[in-house]
Each structure stands twice: as structure tokens, then as C-alpha cells.
Motif scaffolding. Structure first.
Motif, PDB file in Angstrom:
ATOM      1  N   HIS A 167     -12.935   7.189   1.774  1.00  0.00           N
ATOM      2  CA  HIS A 167     -11.829   6.370   2.284  1.00  0.00           C
ATOM      3  C   HIS A 167     -11.228   6.951   3.565  1.00  0.00           C
ATOM      4  CE1 HIS A 167     -11.775   3.892  -1.342  1.00  0.00           C
ATOM      5  NE2 HIS A 167     -11.799   4.993  -2.068  1.00  0.00           N
TER       6      HIS A 167
ATOM      7  N   GLU B 198      -5.026  12.428   3.683  1.00  0.00           N
ATOM      8  CA  GLU B 198      -4.210  11.272   3.333  1.00  0.00           C
ATOM      9  C   GLU B 198      -5.099  10.060   3.133  1.00  0.00           C
ATOM     10  OE1 GLU B 198      -1.047  10.700   6.170  1.00  0.00           O
ATOM     11  OE2 GLU B 198       0.211  12.068   5.008  1.00  0.00           O
ATOM     12  N   VAL B 199      -4.850   9.349   2.024  1.00  0.00           N
ATOM     13  CA  VAL B 199      -5.611   8.137   1.715  1.00  0.00           C
ATOM     14  C   VAL B 199      -4.622   7.023   1.410  1.00  0.00           C
ATOM     15  CG1 VAL B 199      -7.300   7.074   0.175  1.00  0.00           C
ATOM     16  CG2 VAL B 199      -7.512   9.500   0.749  1.00  0.00           C
ATOM     17  N   GLU B 200      -4.872   5.856   2.014  1.00  0.00           N
ATOM     18  CA  GLU B 200      -4.037   4.695   1.747  1.00  0.00           C
ATOM     19  C   GLU B 200      -4.726   3.812   0.712  1.00  0.00           C
ATOM     20  OE1 GLU B 200      -2.203   2.268   5.145  1.00  0.00           O
ATOM     21  OE2 GLU B 200      -3.349   0.801   3.993  1.00  0.00           O
ATOM     22  N   ARG B 201      -3.984   3.444  -0.328  1.00  0.00           N
ATOM     23  CA  ARG B 201      -4.524   2.582  -1.392  1.00  0.00           C
ATOM     24  C   ARG B 201      -3.430   1.598  -1.813  1.00  0.00           C
ATOM     25  NH1 ARG B 201      -8.965   5.254  -4.151  1.00  0.00           N
ATOM     26  NH2 ARG B 201      -9.064   7.487  -3.739  1.00  0.00           N
TER      27      ARG B 201
ATOM     28  N   THR C 204      -2.341   5.833  -7.770  1.00  0.00           N
ATOM     29  CA  THR C 204      -3.307   6.474  -6.871  1.00  0.00           C
ATOM     30  C   THR C 204      -4.342   7.266  -7.669  1.00  0.00           C
ATOM     31  OG1 THR C 204      -1.918   6.553  -4.904  1.00  0.00           O
ATOM     32  CG2 THR C 204      -3.509   8.326  -5.143  1.00  0.00           C
TER      33      THR C 204
ATOM     34  N   ARG D 201       0.849  -1.194   0.000  1.00  0.00           N
ATOM     35  CA  ARG D 201       0.000   0.000   0.000  1.00  0.00           C
ATOM     36  C   ARG D 201       0.878   1.233   0.000  1.00  0.00           C
ATOM     37  NH1 ARG D 201      -5.433  -1.592   0.340  1.00  0.00           N
ATOM     38  NH2 ARG D 201      -5.990   0.105   1.729  1.00  0.00           N
ATOM     39  N   SER D 202       0.289   2.335  -0.454  1.00  0.00           N
ATOM     40  CA  SER D 202       1.003   3.601  -0.320  1.00  0.00           C
ATOM     41  C   SER D 202       0.002   4.682   0.047  1.00  0.00           C
ATOM     42  CB  SER D 202       1.765   3.946  -1.593  1.00  0.00           C
ATOM     43  OG  SER D 202       0.865   4.148  -2.639  1.00  0.00           O
ATOM     44  N   THR D 203       0.507   5.726   0.654  1.00  0.00           N
ATOM     45  CA  THR D 203      -0.352   6.808   1.138  1.00  0.00           C
ATOM     46  C   THR D 203       0.028   8.104   0.442  1.00  0.00           C
ATOM     47  OG1 THR D 203      -0.525   5.726   3.282  1.00  0.00           O
ATOM     48  CG2 THR D 203      -1.101   8.050   3.203  1.00  0.00           C
ATOM     49  N   TYR D 204      -0.978   8.767  -0.108  1.00  0.00           N
ATOM     50  CA  TYR D 204      -0.770  10.078  -0.705  1.00  0.00           C
ATOM     51  C   TYR D 204      -1.783  11.046  -0.110  1.00  0.00           C
ATOM     52  CZ  TYR D 204       2.339   8.608  -4.508  1.00  0.00           C
ATOM     53  OH  TYR D 204       3.408   8.147  -5.229  1.00  0.00           O
ATOM     54  N   GLU D 205      -1.420  12.302  -0.078  1.00  0.00           N
ATOM     55  CA  GLU D 205      -2.392  13.321   0.281  1.00  0.00           C
ATOM     56  C   GLU D 205      -3.205  13.610  -0.969  1.00  0.00           C
ATOM     57  OE1 GLU D 205      -1.438  17.611   1.402  1.00  0.00           O
ATOM     58  OE2 GLU D 205      -2.076  16.709   3.289  1.00  0.00           O
ATOM     59  N   GLU D 206      -4.502  13.312  -0.915  1.00  0.00           N
ATOM     60  CA  GLU D 206      -5.350  13.477  -2.098  1.00  0.00           C
ATOM     61  C   GLU D 206      -6.234  14.707  -1.976  1.00  0.00           C
ATOM     62  OE1 GLU D 206      -7.397   9.971  -3.511  1.00  0.00           O
ATOM     63  OE2 GLU D 206      -5.777   8.665  -2.815  1.00  0.00           O
TER      64      GLU D 206
END
Ligand code: ZN
Length: 171
Positions: free
Chosen positions: A149, A103-106, A132, A87-92
Motif C-alpha cells: 500500500h 504510513e498507510v491510508e485505509r 486498521t 479514510r484514516s492514516t496510521y503508521e503501520e
């Protein structure tokens, strides 16, 4: 090319299921150009057709960096075939939820199948910001927003804020 008005939260249109594109014709190509123009104008790195009020399974993406040349991508009827366990987390953020970021983990990697503007089916494995972005935009085609999410508490807060704003604008 035409810049289209964006649909903003809490407009229920954002919750619609989008329908597949049947044929790649001139209307689809023109609409893709309009979507890219709208995305660049915003500015954003991705846009789904439903965000300009068209419930079609179509999205545009450009994740090139500012100093790089533009790299517009158009995905018709995109489907996620598989996702990585990693998984990775980005600020969306989202053009339909302006000035809100979380921040969303996908899954870090996705393999997608899509119809291109060339009328051919393509398969591609993406990682990083493109992975992402693809997941965020494909969610839109199914009426899902990135705030779905995050925690319910945070989501309720942002929906409330935008509902208030919408009321103010229409009053
Ligand atoms: Zn979005």
C-alpha cells in the motif's frame, strides 16, 4: 502454549492465499493460543496464521493499551462486508517486516463477519486502530503486505534491504 518462529520478508510463504478453517476444534483453539503467545512475545498487536507458516484464515489481535488489561481477540475466516468512505492514516509495522514502519491510508471503519472460537458467526463494525489492524491482518490472508500500500519506490527499497539481510543470515 508455544511461541512459533515468525516468517520474515522476503519469504514467498507470505504471498500464499490462506484457506478457510473448516471446524473449530481443539487443534484450532490450541493454535489460537500459540498465535496469541507468539504475538505477545514479539510484541505485536496483530498476527495472521501465515506469519507463522500456516496458510489458514485465522488471525489474532489485541489493541488494548499497555496500561489496560489484555484483550485477546481471535477471528476465523474474517471477511470485510463493507468499508467507510472516510479514510484514516496510521503508521503501520509488521512482525514479518521487523523495524520498518510506514504510513498507510485505509478506510477508517470496517464491518467484518467472522467465525469465533465459540463456533458462531459474528458481525462487528470497528473503527480506529482496530479497523486498521483488521484490514492489515485480513490482507495477510490474501498474501498482501502493508508495503503493497506504499509507493513502489519505498517498497522496492525495503524488499531489497530484507533480501540482503536474508542472504547474510543464510550464508
Ligand atoms: Zn503484518
Amino acid at each position: 502454549m508455544t511461541i512459533k518462529p515468525l516468517i520474515i520478508l522476503p519469504d514467498p510463504v507470505l504471498r500464499l492465499q490462506s484457506k478457510p478453517i473448516e471446524t473449530v476444534d481443539q487443534a484450532v483453539r490450541t493454535f489460537a493460543d500459540d498465535m496469541l503467545e507468539t504475538m505477545y512475545d514479539a510484541p505485536g498487536i496483530g498476527l495472521a496464521a501465515i506469519q507463522v507458516g500456516e496458510p489458514l484464515r485465522m488471525l489474532v489481535i489485541d489493541v488494548s493499551k499497555e496500561e489496560e488489561e489484555k484483550a485477546p481477540r481471535v477471528f476465523l475466516n474474517p471477511e470485510i462486508l463493507s468499508t467507510s468512505d472516510a479514510r484514516s492514516t496510521y503508521e503501520e509495522g509488521c512482525l514479518s517486516i521487523p523495524d520498518y514502519y510506514a504510513e498507510v491510508e485505509r478506510p477508517a471503519e470496517v464491518t467484518v463477519r467472522y467465525l469465533g472460537l465459540d463456533g458462531q458467526m459474528h458481525e462487528e463494525t470497528a473503527d480506529g486502530i482496530l479497523a486498521t489492524c483488521l484490514q492489515h491482518e485480513i490482507d495477510h490472508l490474501n498474501g498482501v503486505l502493508f508495503i503493497d500500500h506504499i509507493s513502489k519506490l519505498k517498497r522496492d527499497m525495503v524488499v531489497k534491504k530484507f533480501t540482503k539481510q536474508a542472504r547474510r543470515v543464510s550464508a
